[in-house]
Design a protein around this motif. Structure first.
Motif, PDB file in Angstrom:
ATOM      1  N   LEU A   2     -12.145  27.302  14.494  1.00 24.30           N
ATOM      2  CA  LEU A   2     -10.830  27.043  14.384  1.00 24.30           C
ATOM      3  C   LEU A   2     -10.109  28.045  15.333  1.00 24.30           C
ATOM      4  N   ARG A  19     -11.213  36.440   7.612  1.00 26.12           N
ATOM      5  CA  ARG A  19     -12.343  35.463   7.827  1.00 26.12           C
ATOM      6  C   ARG A  19     -13.645  36.104   7.291  1.00 26.12           C
ATOM      7  N   HIS A  23     -14.208  33.723   4.368  1.00 27.93           N
ATOM      8  CA  HIS A  23     -14.816  32.468   5.142  1.00 27.93           C
ATOM      9  C   HIS A  23     -15.791  33.049   6.010  1.00 27.93           C
ATOM     10  N   LEU A  26     -17.183  30.993   9.397  1.00 22.41           N
ATOM     11  CA  LEU A  26     -16.235  30.124  10.245  1.00 22.41           C
ATOM     12  C   LEU A  26     -15.543  30.953  11.562  1.00 22.41           C
ATOM     13  N   LEU A  28     -13.802  31.665  14.581  1.00 21.58           N
ATOM     14  CA  LEU A  28     -12.326  31.827  15.179  1.00 21.58           C
ATOM     15  C   LEU A  28     -12.331  32.033  16.772  1.00 21.58           C
ATOM     16  N   ALA A 206      -8.996  26.720   7.301  1.00 20.49           N
ATOM     17  CA  ALA A 206     -10.709  26.748   7.151  1.00 20.49           C
ATOM     18  C   ALA A 206     -10.963  25.446   6.472  1.00 20.49           C
ATOM     19  N   ALA A 209     -10.737  22.753   9.143  1.00 16.74           N
ATOM     20  CA  ALA A 209     -11.847  22.669  10.060  1.00 16.74           C
ATOM     21  C   ALA A 209     -12.944  22.486   9.704  1.00 16.74           C
ATOM     22  N   ALA A 210     -13.290  22.519   8.331  1.00 17.75           N
ATOM     23  CA  ALA A 210     -14.653  22.331   7.805  1.00 17.75           C
ATOM     24  C   ALA A 210     -14.810  20.993   7.179  1.00 17.75           C
ATOM     25  N   VAL A 218     -19.438  24.080  12.116  1.00 16.73           N
ATOM     26  CA  VAL A 218     -18.768  25.512  11.804  1.00 16.73           C
ATOM     27  C   VAL A 218     -20.023  26.532  11.787  1.00 16.73           C
TER      28      VAL A 218
END
Length: 232
Positions: A2, A19, A23, A26, A28, A206, A209-210, A218
């Motif tokens: 992301l 994050r 998350h 993830l 970034l 998120a 993006a997933a 990811v």
């Protein structure tokens, strides 16, 4: 991965922390370009549309499966570019706006930067129409806040925001227009619910993006960051 488009470097550690907390898997990658906001303030958001598209295309070329714009002034311009860049582009304040509409019809927008007032109010009205709910949106500029932000006086900046929030009594919900205003929620004494954009905005991005079916997986990349030349 992301990508995030910021107009201030102060947002990088904020979203990295979010994050890490919510998350952790993830990746970034941050792009910081304060010049976009400076130009948008002087000439209007549409004046930087081509520059924003260029940033988004760079993010896609580096592997972004979605982009989150954390600048409320530029959010509409960024969203409009999604079809041109080929990946979802989200504005950080849309989930907050949808949540505000669900709380009640009297929405007060607090902003530290005047250029954010109109885009934020328009977004809330858009979400109200989408939800079929009546809404009255009022806006208020927090006097003296933005100069403190620009000077690096975070405590003074947040103090001004907190004082403004504490004075609100005639609203069902307070919306903090800038992502940088979010920490004021930790010190305010107002009884009016107050919403900020970073956490729900990142959560929405998120999830996109997933989303299954997009290329790649990811994976953690906690140090991923790219910054425009000449920006902090």
């Amino acid at each position: 991965m992301l990508a995030l488009l910021h107009t201030s470097a102060v947002h990088v550690p904020v979203f990295d922390a979010l994050r890490d907390a919510a998350h952790p898997g993830l990746a970034l990658r941050h792009h910081v370009d304060a010049g976009l906001l400076e130009r948008a303030r002087g000439e209007g958001p549409d004046a930087v549309a081509d520059a924003v598209v260029a940033v988004l295309k760079r993010a896609v070329a580096e592997g972004a499966r979605a982009v989150l714009c954390t600048c409320s002034t530029l959010g509409g311009v960024a969203e409009a570019a999604a079809a041109e860049v080929g990946v979802p582009v989200l504005r950080v304040d849309r989930p907050m706006a949808a949540a505000a509409v669900a709380v009640g019809p009297r929405v007060l927008v607090l902003a530290a930067l005047e250029s954010t007032l109109a885009p934020t109010a328009a977004l809330i009205e858009e979400e109200a129409r989408r939800a079929g709910r009546p809404v009255t949106v009022r806006t208020r500029l927090v006097d003296g806040a933005w100069p403190r932000f620009e000077a690096g006086d975070s405590d003074g900046y947040l103090r001004r925001v907190t004082e403004a929030a504490d004075s609100v009594t005639d609203a069902d919900v307070i919306v903090l227009a800038q992502a940088s205003m979010a920490p004021a929620g930790e010190s305010t004494r107002t009884r009016v619910p107050m919403l900020a954009s970073p956490a729900p905005g990142l959560a929405a991005a998120a999830a996109v993006a997933a989303r299954p079916g997009r290329p790649g997986q990811v994976v953690p990349d906690p140090s991923g960051s790219w910054v425009s030349p000449g920006q902090p």
